[in-house]
Write an enzyme that holds these catalytic residues in place. Structure first.
Site, PDB file in Angstrom:
ATOM      1  N   ARG A  50       0.819  -1.210   0.000  1.00 53.86           N
ATOM      2  CA  ARG A  50       0.000   0.000   0.000  1.00 53.86           C
ATOM      3  C   ARG A  50       0.855   1.264   0.000  1.00 53.86           C
ATOM      4  NH1 ARG A  50      -5.399  -0.329   0.980  1.00 53.86           N
ATOM      5  NH2 ARG A  50      -5.337   1.871   1.609  1.00 53.86           N
ATOM      6  N   ASN A 100     -13.965  14.719   2.168  1.00 56.61           N
ATOM      7  CA  ASN A 100     -14.624  13.449   1.877  1.00 56.61           C
ATOM      8  C   ASN A 100     -16.122  13.576   2.130  1.00 56.61           C
ATOM      9  OD1 ASN A 100     -14.752  10.576   1.329  1.00 56.61           O
ATOM     10  ND2 ASN A 100     -15.051  10.262   3.523  1.00 56.61           N
ATOM     11  N   HIS A 153     -19.475  11.126   3.164  1.00 55.34           N
ATOM     12  CA  HIS A 153     -19.764   9.819   3.752  1.00 55.34           C
ATOM     13  C   HIS A 153     -21.264   9.672   3.950  1.00 55.34           C
ATOM     14  CE1 HIS A 153     -19.043   6.173   6.035  1.00 55.34           C
ATOM     15  NE2 HIS A 153     -19.879   6.629   6.954  1.00 55.34           N
TER      16      HIS A 153
END
Length: 208
Positions: A71, A113, A115
């Site tokens: 990652r 972001n 959500h």
């Protein structure tokens, strides 16, 4: 970025890109928006959001996690390729990968972001399903700044969505998306106009 220049936005997507479409529409329709999308990046080559970007003449970046040994290597490459487009802020619009502090440090308090819940309730990838299973009467959408914890950063705005008796995951998520398509562009506009002040976990919106 000069005071008169629009804020350069990188948008990260993993899916169909409906939030990206809403953002592009808001930018196109509002001469005072204060920002422009300069690159759309995805971890999935089949993400529909990439085609939306192509159709709009916006540069795209595709960086699958599977192409890297771990990652950290993936994230380092993704950040480098995004930085080639000199973005001032990053918008996560249905991006389903967790980003580390090393990535976020490139844009402090400038990674946003959306959500599909009223945070801090129902964090994580299955927020709509979890809300239904819990039997709540209200859920909704949250737009927040991103920190190193999942769905945890300072909240910019929230809007409630009623859970109906006959809802399933698809029907509820569709109504939440309708709210997201309004709330996310509105919050990105505030960021682009320099109207967000962050103090700890609190975000204050400066008046115009």
């Amino acid at each position: 970025m000069s005071p008169s220049a629009p804020m350069r936005l990188a948008v990260l997507v993993s899916g169909s890109g409906t939030n990206l479409a809403a953002l592009l529409s808001a930018v196109a329709q509002d001469p005072d928006f204060g920002g422009e999308v300069v690159v759309v990046a995805s971890d999935r080559p089949d993400a529909g959001g990439l085609q939306r970007a192509d159709d709009a003449g916006i540069a795209t970046v595709v960086e699958p996690l599977a192409d890297h040994p771990d990652r950290a290597a993936w994230e380092t490459t993704l950040r480098r390729r995004i930085e080639e487009h000199r973005p001032d802020a990053v918008v996560l619009a249905g991006f389903m990968r967790i980003l580390s502090g090393a990535f976020l440090s490139g844009w402090p308090d400038r990674v946003i972001n959306t959500h599909p819940s009223i945070l801090p309730a129902f964090r994580g990838a299955h927020a709509v399903r979890d809300a239904l299973e819990h039997g709540v009467r209200l859920t909704g959408s949250t737009v927040h700044l991103v920190d190193e914890e999942v769905d945890h950063g300072p909240i910019i705005a929230q809007r409630a969505v009623e859970v109906r008796e006959d809802d399933d995951e698809t029907s509820l998520h569709e109504r939440i998306k309708h709210v997201e398509h309004e709330l996310l562009p509105a919050c990105v506009k505030l960021l682009c106009q320099g109207r967000l002040e962050v103090a700890g976990r609190h975000v204050r919106v400066r008046p115009t």
